[in-house]
Design a protein around this motif. Structure first.
Motif, PDB file in Angstrom:
ATOM      1  N   LEU A 794     -53.763  -5.562 -56.032  1.00  0.00           N
ATOM      2  CA  LEU A 794     -53.218  -6.360 -54.934  1.00  0.00           C
ATOM      3  C   LEU A 794     -53.415  -7.839 -55.205  1.00  0.00           C
ATOM      4  CD1 LEU A 794     -52.078  -6.493 -51.978  1.00  0.00           C
ATOM      5  CD2 LEU A 794     -54.481  -6.489 -51.240  1.00  0.00           C
ATOM      6  N   GLY A 795     -54.634  -8.218 -55.588  1.00  0.00           N
ATOM      7  CA  GLY A 795     -54.907  -9.628 -55.852  1.00  0.00           C
ATOM      8  C   GLY A 795     -54.085 -10.170 -57.009  1.00  0.00           C
ATOM      9  N   GLU A 796     -53.966  -9.393 -58.063  1.00  0.00           N
ATOM     10  CA  GLU A 796     -53.194  -9.849 -59.222  1.00  0.00           C
ATOM     11  C   GLU A 796     -51.726 -10.040 -58.874  1.00  0.00           C
ATOM     12  OE1 GLU A 796     -55.803  -8.013 -62.929  1.00  0.00           O
ATOM     13  OE2 GLU A 796     -54.242  -6.771 -61.988  1.00  0.00           O
ATOM     14  N   SER A 797     -51.197  -9.180 -58.021  1.00  0.00           N
ATOM     15  CA  SER A 797     -49.784  -9.327 -57.645  1.00  0.00           C
ATOM     16  C   SER A 797     -49.563 -10.605 -56.859  1.00  0.00           C
ATOM     17  CB  SER A 797     -49.320  -8.104 -56.841  1.00  0.00           C
ATOM     18  OG  SER A 797     -49.943  -8.064 -55.562  1.00  0.00           O
ATOM     19  N   HIS A 798     -50.495 -10.930 -55.967  1.00  0.00           N
ATOM     20  CA  HIS A 798     -50.356 -12.174 -55.208  1.00  0.00           C
ATOM     21  C   HIS A 798     -50.558 -13.389 -56.098  1.00  0.00           C
ATOM     22  CE1 HIS A 798     -49.756 -10.983 -51.023  1.00  0.00           C
ATOM     23  NE2 HIS A 798     -50.504  -9.923 -51.279  1.00  0.00           N
TER      24      HIS A 798
END
Length: 828
Positions: A794-798
Motif C-alpha cells: 500500500l505504501g509503495e503504491s502511494h
C-alpha cells in the motif's frame, strides 16, 4: 510558494551587497496577526532584476528608493525588484500571521495561567513569515529590531534589548548575521540573570515553569559557564556577541536553535518531573552544542545549504566532547550515550534509500526544499563520528589549529567545505583532502569483522572490511579469568586496511572487540568465539564504553538479520540487570521496547517479549531498593509501565500515587500510566478529564490528547483522526501527542481502516500546513505497527503514484524502508 534555488541564490549574491535591516514589529494587534515593517539598505553592483521574499497576510505597501511598488506584483512569496547600479533602500509594511506549527513567529497561550508567548524560528526560509528579506545565508547584514509588545512583556533578541520611554523595546545593532539567525522571543518571561566573563547571561522560561527553572538554574548556568570557558581555551576568536541568553520556549520543533546571542530550546528541558542523569546530560550536551554554533555557524556561516553538516557535525562533536571535558564533575562519559543512542541514529539513516554523503555535492542540494531533507542522523551523528575519527587520525592539536585558521579567515563571513578542508590542511602534513573525499563524499556504513588465525601462543588478527573508508581503530583483546570476567589483555591500535595481520602474543583471546573506544564509524561483527563470549559475558566487560560498542554491534546484528531478536532479549535479560551505566540501560531497553517488541517479533511472540522486558525491569527495581540509583529505578518504572499487558499493578500505582519503594508519581509518570491504561482499555474519558483537571498545563493537555487517542473505542479513534487530519486546529505538539496515542499494536484490528486512509490524508495535510506538519505526520502518524506485506505494498503504491511535498515524501521513503527491514528481520 516558490522555494529558493541555489542558482538563484548565487545570482542574487553576485548582484547584491546587503548592509542593514531596520525591522519594526508590533505584537499588540491581536492573537492571530502582527504588524511588520522592514527597511533594507543594500547596494546593487550592476543594474538588474531580482526579488525580495515575504509571506504576508496583507502587503500594505512597498517602496523602493521612495517610489511605490505595486502590492499586486507580489507573486507567491516574491516581490520583484528592478534595480539600477548603486545604493538602494527598500521599505515594506505588512500584516503577518502567527503560526501554530513552530515556524516563523509561533504564538502559544499557556493553559495554566492564560499568559501568551511568541518566538521566532526563522531557519531555512521562514524569515519571510516575519519580515521582508533577501532570505539566503550568504547575504549577511546588520539588524536593528524594535518591538512593540503588550504591557508586562519582556522582549529578548539577538543583542541586548532595552525598553524605551515610548514603551517599545529596542535591540542593539547586531554584527553581520544571516537572515535565518534573527530571533525575537517576547512574553511575560520568568528570567534568571547573571554575568560571566564580563557578559550578561540569562535563562528564561514561561512563568508557569518558574519554580522548575529555579530548581535547575545553577546546574544550567554552571554548564553554560564551563562550556563558555572551555571554548575560549580551544578557540582563538572570542565570543562574538554582546550577551548570551537561553530561552526555553513552548512547542519548539527542534531540540534547540543557535540564534546568535539568544539560543532557543524546547522547554521540555525545564524538567517539571523526575528525570535521569542521562537526560540531564543530554540537556548539557545541547547547551554545549548550541554554544559551539556561536563560532561554527554564526561567526562563520555556510554559503549554501549543501554545507549544513559543517554547522551540525561540528557542533555535535564539540557538544559531546566539551561536556566530557568541562562537566566531568556532573556527568559520566558522554561518549557512552553518543555510542549507544545518538550514533545508532546515524547508522539507521545511512542505510536507507534516502542516504546522502555527509557533505553532499552542491548539485544534490538544488533548492531549500531539498536542503531541508538533510537534517538527519547523517548530518549530525555520522558527521560527528567522522570528525571524531578525523581527530583520532589528525591529532587534536592540529585539528584545533585548523579550526582556528578557519575562524580567522572567515569570521563574520561565509565559507564552504573546500575552505574548511583547506584550512585544516594548512595545519598538518596529512592528506586531509583525501580523507574528506573518502569520508565526507561517500555514503553507507563499512562493516569490520575480526579474523583470527594461528595456534598455541601465536595468533594473528586480520580485520576484514566490507566498504571503502580508511579507519584508525583500537582492537580490544580480552581473556576470561577464572571468575568468568573478561579482562583486557591489550588494546592494539590498527589502521584499516592493514599492511598485514597484527601479531598477538599469548593464547587465543576469548574476545576481540574492534573499535574498542568507539573512535570510528562502522558496523562491527564478531568472530564465532567472540560472539559466544559476548552473549555469555557482556556484563563482565570492565569498560562501559566497550559495553556500549558491543551493545551497538548486537543492535546492528538484529537489524541486519544476523542475530535473532529473541537472542538480543536474552542477552538483555542476562546482562542488563547487572549494568550500572544508565545510558546503556536506557538505550538497550528503548530499542528492545520500541523496535523489537513492537516491530521485529511476530504478533504472537510479542507478549513474551514484553514479559522479558517486565522481568528485567523488576530485577532493576529490586536492585535499586536502597535508593542509591534513582535513575535506574526511574528507567525500570517507565519500562514496567510501557510493557504492562494487564492493568492491575500500574492502576494501583496510579490510585496510590506512588510506586512501592518509590518514586512518588509526578505528572509525567501519572500521564504515562494513564496512557498505558487507555491502550489496555482500563480507563475512560472521565478519568482522563479528572487527570487533566489535576494537571491543566500544556503538558497535561498533550497527555490528555494522547490518552484520548489511545482509547480502544471506535468513537475515540474517529475523533482523534478528525482532529489530526480534518481540521487545522491542532498545534504541532497537540498533533504529535494525538498521533502518538492513535496507533497501538494491541488495537490493530480496530484501526485497520485508517491504514489506508493515512496516505491521502497525510498528503492533504502536508499540502495545507507545510513542512513542519508533514514531518510530524510522517514521523508520528504513520502506521508503524502494521508490519505486513500488504501495508508495505500500500505504501509503495502511494509513494509511486501520489504527488507530495518533499518533506513528506522523504519521511515516507524512510518509514517504508524501516518496514521492509522489520519484515526481513521477522523472516530471518
Amino acid at each position: 510558494m516558490s522555494v529558493l534555488t541555489r542558482d538563484e541564490a548565487q545570482t542574487r549574491a553576485q548582484l547584491l551587497d546587503v548592509h542593514h535591516y531596520t525591522v519594526d514589529l508590533d505584537l499588540t494587534t491581536g492573537d492571530e496577526t502582527f504588524e511588520s515593517t522592514s527597511l533594507v539598505r543594500f547596494t546593487a553592483r550592476t543594474a538588474g532584476d531580482t526579488f525580495v521574499e515575504l509571506k504576508p497576510v496583507t502587503l500594505h505597501s512597498a517602496t523602493l528608493d521612495g517610489k511605490p511598488l505595486d502590492p499586486a506584483s507580489l507573486d507567491g512569496n516574491r516581490l520583484p525588484l528592478t534595480l539600477t547600479e548603486g545604493e538602494h533602500e527598500l521599505r515594506v509594511r505588512t500584516t503577518m500571521r502567527y503560526s501554530r506549527t513552530g515556524e516563523g513567529m509561533h504564538r502559544f497561550t499557556d493553559p495554566t495561567d492564560g499568559e501568551s508567548y511568541v518566538y521566532t524560528q526563522l531557519f531555512m526560509e521562514d524569515v519571510q513569515r516575519v519580515f521582508a528579506a533577501f532570505d539566503q545565508p550568504d547575504l549577511k547584514a546588520v539588524f536593528e529590531l524594535t518591538v512593540t509588545a503588550p504591557e508586562g512583556w519582556t522582549v529578548l533578541a539577538n543583542s541586548l534589548t532595552e525598553r524605551q520611554d515610548d514603551g517599545r523595546w529596542k535591540a542593539a545593532p547586531t554584527p553581520l548575521l544571516s537572515t535565518y539567525f534573527v530571533c525575537v522571543a517576547a512574553g511575560p518571561w520568568h528570567s534568571v540573570r547573571t554575568e560571566h566573563a564580563g557578559l550578561p547571561f540569562g535563562i528564561h522560561c514561561r512563568r508557569s515553569l518558574a519554580a522548575h527553572l529555579d530548581a535547575d538554574a545553577e546546574e544550567i548556568l554552571a554548564v553554560t559557564r564551563a562550556c563558555y570557558d572551555r571554548y575560549h581555551e580551544k578557540f582563538d576568536e572570542p565570543y562574538p556577541f554582546d550577551s548570551y541568553d537561553q530561552a526555553f520556549v513552548p512547542e519548539f520543533n527542534a531540540g534547540a536553535m543557535e540564534n546568535p546571542g539568544l539560543v532557543t530550546f524546547r522547554d521540555e528541558f525545564v524538567f517539571r518531573s523526575a528525570v535521569t542523569d542521562t537526560e540531564r546530560m543530554t540537556r548539557a550536551m545541547v547547551i554545549a552544542h548550541e554554544m559551539a554554533h556561536m563560532w561554527f555557524g554564526d561567526l562563520v556561516t555556510l554559503r549554501w545549504w549543501d554545507d549544513i553538516w559543517l554547522n551540525e557535525s561540528f557542533a555535535e562533536y564539540m557538544g559531546y566532547q566539551t561536556v566530557n571535558e568541562a562537566c566531568s564533575d556532573l556527568f559520566a562519559d558522554t561518549w557512552i550515550d553518543f555510542g549507544v543512542t545518538r550514533k545508532a541514529w546515524g547508522y539507521e539513516a545511512d542505510q536507507r534509500p534516502s542516504t546522502h554523503p555527509v557533505a553532499p555535492d552542491p548539485d544534490a542540494v538544488p533548492d531549500t526544499a531539498s536542503a531541508l531533507l538533510n537534517f538527519d542522523g547523517i548530518s549530525y551523528a555520522k558527521g560527528a563520528s567522522a570528525l571524531r575519527q578525523l581527530v583520532a587520525w589528525l591529532g587534536e592539536s592540529d585539528f584545533l589549529a585548523g579550526i582556528n585558521i578557519h575562524f580567522k579567515r572567515h569570521k563574520f563571513g561565509n565559507a564552504t567545505l573546500a575552505d574548511f578542508i583547506d584550512n585544516l590542511a594548512a595545519a598538518t602534513d596529512r592528506d586531509v583532502h583525501g580523507w574528506a573525499e573518502q569520508w565526507l563524499r561517500t555514503t553507507g556504513v563499512d562493516v569490520l569483522t575480526p579474523r583470527l588465525t594461528g595456534e598455541g601462543a601465536r595468533w594473528q588478527l586480520t580485520v576484514d572490511r566490507d566498504g571503502g573508508r580508511p579507519h584508525r581503530v583500537d582492537a580490544g583483546v580480552y581473556d576470561r579469568d577464572p571468575s568468568g570476567a573478561l579482562v583486557l589483555r591489550e588494546r592494539r591500535a590498527l589502521d584499516v586496511p592493514q599492511d598485514g595481520p597484527a601479531e598477538l602474543t599469548g593464547p587465543r583471546p576469548a574476545l576481540v572487540v574492534l573499535n574498542d573506544g568507539d573512535l570510528t564509524y562502522a558496523k562491527l561483527r564478531f568472530d564465532k568465539a567472540s560472539e559466544e563470549s559476548v552473549l555469555r559475558g557482556l556484563s563482565r566487560l570492565p569498560d562501559p564504553l566497550t559495553r556500549a560498542v558491543v551493545w551497538n554491534a548486537l543492535r546492528d546484528m538484529v537489524r541486519d538479520g544476523a542475530l535473532a531478536p529473541g537472542e538480543y532479549l536474552e542477552a538483555a535479560r542476562a546482562h542488563l540487570t547487572e549494568e550500572r551505566e544508565l545510558a546503556l540501560v536506557q538505550g538497550v531497553l528503548g530499542f528492545a521496547r520500541t523496535q523489537i517488541a513492537d516491530r521485529y517479533v511476530a504478533a504472537e511472540e510479542r507478549p513474551a517479549a514484553l514479559a522479558t522486558l517486565r522481568e528485567i525491569a523488576r530485577a532493576l527495581l529490586r536492585r535499586t531498593e536502597d535508593g542509591d540509583s534513582p535513575g535506574l529505578r526511574l528507567t525500570a518504572v517507565r519500562t514496567l509501565i510501557d510493557s504492562a499487558t494487564t492493568p492491575d499493578q500500574i492502576a494501583s500505582w496510579l490510585d496510590e500515587g506512588t510506586v512501592h519503594g518509590g518514586p512518588e508519581l509526578d505528572p509525567e509518570l501519572r500521564w504515562r500510566i494513564l496512557a498505558r491504561l487507555a491502550v489496555l482499555g482500563a480507563t475512560d474519558e472521565a478519568a482522563i478529564a479528572a487527570e487533566l483537571e489535576r494537571d491543566p498545563s500544556a503538558t497535561g493537555q498533550e497527555g490528555a490528547a494522547r490518552c484520548r487517542a489511545a482509547l480502544p473505542e471506535a468513537g475515540a479513534k474517529a475523533a482523534a483522526w478528525s482532529a489530526m487530519f480534518d481540521t487545522d486546529d491542532l498545534s504541532n505538539y497537540l498533533f504529535t501527542a494525538t498521533a502518538r496515542g492513535f496507533w497501538q499494536p494491541e488495537q490493530a484490528e480496530l484501526v485497520r481502516e485508517y491504514v489506508t486512509r493515512f496516505y491521502p490524508d497525510a498528503v492533504a495535510l502536508a499540502d495545507r500546513r507545510g513542512a513542519a506538519m508533514a514531518e510530524a505526520a510522517g514521523s508520528y502518524a504513520f502506521p508503524a505497527h502494521a508490519v505486513d506485506a500488504a501495508a508495505l505494498a500500500l505504501g509503495e503504491s502511494h509513494l509511486a503514484g501520489d504527488t507530495m511535498i518533499p518533506a513528506l515524501r522523504r519521511k515516507l521513503v524512510d518509514q517504508l524502508d524501516d518496514l521492509r527491514r522489520a519484515l526481513r528481520v521477522r523472516e530471518a
